[in-house]
Enzyme design. Structure first.
Site, PDB file in Angstrom:
ATOM      1  N   LYS A  36       2.410 -19.040  36.004  1.00  0.00           N
ATOM      2  CA  LYS A  36       2.863 -18.315  34.817  1.00  0.00           C
ATOM      3  C   LYS A  36       4.347 -17.993  34.935  1.00  0.00           C
ATOM      4  CE  LYS A  36       1.325 -13.773  36.580  1.00  0.00           C
ATOM      5  NZ  LYS A  36       2.598 -13.038  36.559  1.00  0.00           N
ATOM      6  N   CYS A  87       1.947  -6.870  36.743  1.00  0.00           N
ATOM      7  CA  CYS A  87       1.148  -8.054  36.415  1.00  0.00           C
ATOM      8  C   CYS A  87      -0.350  -7.791  36.446  1.00  0.00           C
ATOM      9  CB  CYS A  87       1.522  -9.201  37.355  1.00  0.00           C
ATOM     10  SG  CYS A  87       3.218  -9.787  37.099  1.00  0.00           S
ATOM     11  N   ASP A 114      -0.996 -12.997  41.684  1.00  0.00           N
ATOM     12  CA  ASP A 114       0.327 -13.095  42.314  1.00  0.00           C
ATOM     13  C   ASP A 114       0.386 -12.645  43.775  1.00  0.00           C
ATOM     14  OD1 ASP A 114       0.876 -13.853  39.752  1.00  0.00           O
ATOM     15  OD2 ASP A 114       2.287 -12.248  39.311  1.00  0.00           O
TER      16      ASP A 114
END
Length: 297
Positions: free
Chosen positions: A166, A214, A41
Site C-alpha cells: 500500500k 495504519c 506493516d
C-alpha cells in the site's frame, strides 16, 4: 464528522449462530464466525533498533502475532506493507515550508525543509482538488525494494496467505490497508474489501503497527465495509501513546452509552479465545514481550 461518529453501525460478535442459505444444491448452513487476521506493516523501518520510523516496542509484539496466525479458525491471513516510491508525498524531505499556511507549526521556517514529525502538509485529491486533508509529514520510510520495507524476519510469513503493498501512489497517503481517504473519487484501492468478501469473512482482527495510524485506519475501514472488527491491544503499538489512550477512553465511554463500532480488546478477552477452541496455554513470563503463547492440543 468525528472519529467516533464514523464507527456507529451495530457490531455484535456472535460465534454460535449459523445462517441458513439457499443454493443450487438446496439449503446449507454457513458459519457466522469466519475470521480474518490483518497484520499491518510489520516492517523493518517501523521497528527498533534501526527503523527510520521505529515504533517503541514494535518488534516485541511479533510472538503474539505469530500465535494468532496459528488459529485453526482463520479463513484468511493478510500482511500489509507500506511500499512507497522515493517521491512519496508523506516524506518531509519532499517538502519545504513555502507559506504561512503550510508552516503553521513554525512560520519562521518558511523556505526551509519540512521537519519530520512536526511539519504537516495539505494533500489534495489529484482528480478533484476541492477534496483535501491535512496530514503529518514523516521521515522517508519503507521505500519500495529497500531493506527498511522488508517484513521483519521474526514474523512467520509462511502462514500468511496474501501480502498487500500500500502507499504506492506518490500523490496520496494511505494509512488504511483498504484505500486512501479520498472518496470523490477514490485514488487508490488495494482490493482488500473484495478479497475478504470472496473468502466470506465475517470478523476482522487487526494487529501490527502503528496502533494510532495504519492499524486504526485499517480497523475503521474494515468496520465501514461491514465486517465485525476488533484491534487486539497487546498485539499493536502506537506512535503517540497519549493520543491512542484518548481514543480508547472515548470508545469505552461510547460503549457505555450503547454505541457500537470498532472495539479494542484484550489478549485475555473472549474475542481472542474464540480463535482457539482448545484454549491457549502461556509459555514464558508475560504477554507482549519475548514470550510465546501456545495453543493447547
Amino acid at each position: 464528522m468525528g472519529l467516533l461518529e464514523w464507527l456507529m453501525p451495530p457490531s455484535i460478535f456472535n460465534v454460535s449462530q449459523t445462517r441458513l442459505l439457499d443454493d443450487e444444491q438446496g439449503a446449507q448452513l454457513e458459519p457466522q464466525f469466519r475470521p480474518a487476521l490483518l497484520v499491518v506493516d510489520m516492517q523493518e523501518d517501523f521497528c527498533p533498533p534501526n527503523g527510520s520510523l521505529a515504533v517503541a516496542g514494535g518488534r516485541s509484539i511479533t510472538p503474539l502475532i505469530n500465535t494468532l496466525l496459528t488459529s485453526p479458525l482463520l479463513v484468511l491471513r493478510v500482511a500489509t506493507k507500506d511500499w512507497h516510491p522515493p517521491n512519496h508525498i508523506s516524506f518531509a524531505s519532499n517538502h519545504q515550508h513555502s507559506s504561512p499556511e503550510t508552516s503553521t507549526c513554525c512560520p519562521e521556517s518558511i523556505g526551509t525543509p519540512a521537519i519530520p514529525f512536526v511539519s504537516t502538509t495539505t494533500i489534495h485529491n489529484p482528480h478533484n482538488p476541492s477534496e483535501s486533508y491535512t496530514t503529518r509529514l514523516w521521515p522517508p520510510h519503507c521505500i519500495a525494494g529497500s531493506p527498511g520495507a522488508a517484513l521483519i524476519p521474526e514474523l512467520d510469513v509462511s502462514k500468511i496467505d496474501k501480502i498487500l503493498e500500500k502507499g504506492t501512489d506518490p500523490r496520496v497517503e494511505m494509512y488504511s490497508a483498504f484505500y486512501d481517504p479520498f472518496v470523490s473519487p477514490r485514488v487508490s484501492d488495494s482490493g482488500l474489501a473484495d478479497m475478504l468478501r470472496e473468502a466470506k469473512v465475517t470478523h476482522v482482527y487487526v494487529v501490527g503497527l502503528a496502533a494510532d495510524y495504519c492499524v486504526w485506519n485499517t480497523a475503521m475501514d474494515a468496520h465501514k465495509e461491514g465486517f465485525e472488527t476488533v484491534v487486539v491491544e497487546e498485539a499493536t503499538r502506537a506512535v503517540d501513546e497519549e493520543a491512542w489512550r484518548g481514543v480508547k477512553e472515548r470508545l469505552v465511554a461510547q460503549g457505555k452509552e450503547g454505541g457500537k463500532g470498532v472495539r479494542v480488546v484484550s489478549w485475555q478477552g473472549e474475542e481472542v479465545g474464540w480463535l482457539f477452541p482448545g484454549g491457549l496455554t502461556p509459555k514464558g513470563a508475560g504477554v507482549g514481550g519475548e514470550d510465546v503463547v501456545e495453543e493447547k492440543i
